[in-house]
Design an enzyme around this catalytic site. Structure first.
Site, PDB file in Angstrom:
ATOM      1  N   GLU A 146       0.809  -1.220   0.000  1.00 25.08           N
ATOM      2  CA  GLU A 146       0.000   0.000   0.000  1.00 25.08           C
ATOM      3  C   GLU A 146       0.843   1.272   0.000  1.00 25.08           C
ATOM      4  OE1 GLU A 146      -3.281   0.218   2.717  1.00 25.08           O
ATOM      5  OE2 GLU A 146      -3.717  -1.921   2.577  1.00 25.08           O
ATOM      6  N   GLU A 248      -4.273  -9.507   2.724  1.00 29.22           N
ATOM      7  CA  GLU A 248      -4.893  -9.280   4.033  1.00 29.22           C
ATOM      8  C   GLU A 248      -6.379  -9.487   3.848  1.00 29.22           C
ATOM      9  OE1 GLU A 248      -3.960  -5.452   5.625  1.00 29.22           O
ATOM     10  OE2 GLU A 248      -1.798  -5.774   5.563  1.00 29.22           O
TER      11      GLU A 248
END
Length: 498
Positions: A146, A248
């Site tokens: 990210e 995730e």
């Protein structure tokens, strides 16, 4: 016995020619001041020995870690997880705090205009790669997690792709086995699809990521593929030519049911997705944990309700083992608007002074886990020697050479003494020359002995000790620079912590 190496084939992963599906957990920990901890360091071996069997009993075959200290040895924990049939995905980027400026270095991004990226960031990545490359149960490495999360950081997309390209070139120069290199994005990122297409487009496998993973928390409770948006997520990524998986996963609305697991592993989604990694193993302040520890020291954790729910889901699913599909490389996304300003035809950034021809190959020593930086872990027969044993052999060999030279010196000294006793006319200049016992003669031997083992034990020695051989720190252009790709993660408030 070593685990078979995981490789990329089409849009899937393979082990021994069979489709491999990831069932994983995020294995991480931070200190009291939120500093990330290297959970695989040898100093953590006792905790790894406790956690490994529990993670195996959960049904997991993979863990992902956020932080790796390249100066530490990871032999013991990697061996423990290998013994329990568990692979590792590690992030090469540094964990940093979750502010956009501190995460990216964008406040001093003059290098963007010059189309270069930073040598010090490359060295960080290379050091982590060196420390982990020899383990056969290393599934893959991330160039970041990210790093790009908004229009503020989208300009870093070319630097991610350049990082993937250069780490692949470094892997080849060091003569390691092929190690999948990937990137993790957020499902909430507006241009998640465009970023994925950009990172894999171009038609040259040396210049692209090998996998693209997604952090998603949108399937909560008794949801469905359509209600959760998994159908849209899947359709957005189904044309990528590389493996995708959930890096995730796991909404934490109580009770945690993990109802998406059958869809990921059994339904039509399984033709696109290569599995899921659940956030997270250790209970933290955001209540995503599967187990809880009562002490900061080494201890056996208590399993929580989420552990039992996930264990039940994974034990019940029938994993789709159909061969991976092969897709043509997607076209590079064109500039959509100011939020995706990337020119797909522009040359990727480079690092001034970086010459892969000057990077030395790693040592060709192998062990049962490939713990030293072996030339090819996948082809290793395994000697069964630990790193300590290899170091002992190296030191013993060096001492043997020193003793041999010492014997030659003693013989030479005795002969010279006899000659000096006979030839009393020898001048002062002759007798004052450095003899075989001076540091001038010993130094080359000491240097040779010192150079004999750092390449074999590169994952255990600090970079300062390896700078003279083949570590990243010997590369040209070593001045500190902006850590444009060192990454933490920008999180939604209260969602999770790393």
């Amino acid at each position: 016995m070593s685990l078979p190496v995981v490789s990329v084939a089409g849009n899937g992963l393979l082990t021994k020619g069979q489709r491999f599906r990831i069932k994983g957990v995020v294995y991480s920990e931070t200190s009291s001041d939120s500093t990330p901890i290297d959970v695989l360091a040898d100093s953590r071996a006792s905790q790894c020995a406790i956690d490994g069997p529990l993670i195996k009993a959960l049904g997991a075959n993979t863990i992902s870690v956020y932080h790796t200290d390249a100066t530490q040895s990871h032999d013991k924990c990697m061996q423990t997880f290998q013994d329990n049939g568990i692979y590792v995905i590690a992030n090469m980027a540094d964990q940093r705090d979750a502010t956009v400026v501190n995460m990216t270095g964008m406040e001093a991004s003059s290098n963007i205009a010059n189309s270069t990226w930073q040598m010090d960031v490359f060295k960080q990545y290379a050091a982590v790669l060196d420390s982990m490359a020899g383990y056969s149960n290393l599934l893959g490495l991330l160039i970041g997690d990210e790093i790009i999360s908004s229009y503020v950081t989208v300009d870093l997309a070319p630097y991610l792709k350049a990082a993937a390209r250069d780490m692949k070139a470094y892997t080849a120069a060091r003569q390691y086995r092929t190690i999948p290199i990937g990137y993790a994005t957020s499902a909430q990122y507006t241009y998640m699809q465009a970023l994925g297409e950009y990172l894999v487009c171009g038609g040259n496998s040396d210049d692209v990521v090998d996998f693209y993973s997604v952090n998603a928390y949108q399937w909560c409770g008794n949801s469905t593929i359509s209600a959760s948006g998994y159908d849209t997520l899947t359709s957005n990524l189904e044309s990528l030519s590389v493996p995708t998986f959930f890096s995730e996963d796991g909404c934490n609305i109580s009770p945690r049911l993990f109802g998406d697991q059958p869809s990921i592993f059994e339904s039509n989604m399984s033709s696109i997705w290569s599995g899921a990694i659940i956030y997270e193993w250790r209970q933290g302040t955001s209540d995503y944990g599967l187990v809880s520890y009562t002490t900061s020291g080494v201890s056996t954790p208590t399993t929580l309700a989420g552990y039992n729910a996930l264990q039940s889901q994974w034990s019940a699913v029938t994993v789709n083992t159909e061969p991976p599909s092969t897709f043509s490389t997607p076209s590079c996304p064109t500039s959509i608007n100011s939020y995706w300003p990337i020119n797909p035809s522009a040359a990727l950034p480079t690092i001034a002074g970086l010459d892969f021809a000057t990077i030395k190959a790693a040592g060709a020593t192998s062990t049962t886990t490939g713990t030293s930086t072996s030339t090819s872990s996948s082809n290793s027969t395994g000697s069964g020697l630990s790193t300590g044993a290899m170091a002992g052999i190296g030191v013993g060999a060096a001492l043997g050479v020193i003793l041999a030279f010492a014997g030659l010196f003693l013989l030479f000294w005795r002969r010279r003494r006899r000659n000096r006793q006979v030839d009393t006319s020898a001048s002062t200049e002759q007798t004052s020359e450095p003899d075989a016992g001076s540091s001038k003669h010993i130094a080359p031997l000491a240097e040779l002995a010192h150079k004999a083992w750092p390449a074999e034990l590169a994952h255990t020695a600090p970079p300062s000790e390896l700078a003279h051989t083949d570590s990243p720190s010997e590369l040209p252009g070593s001045e500190p620079g902006v850590h444009e790709l060192d990454s933490g993660v920008v999180h939604q408030a209260g969602r999770r912590e790393k």
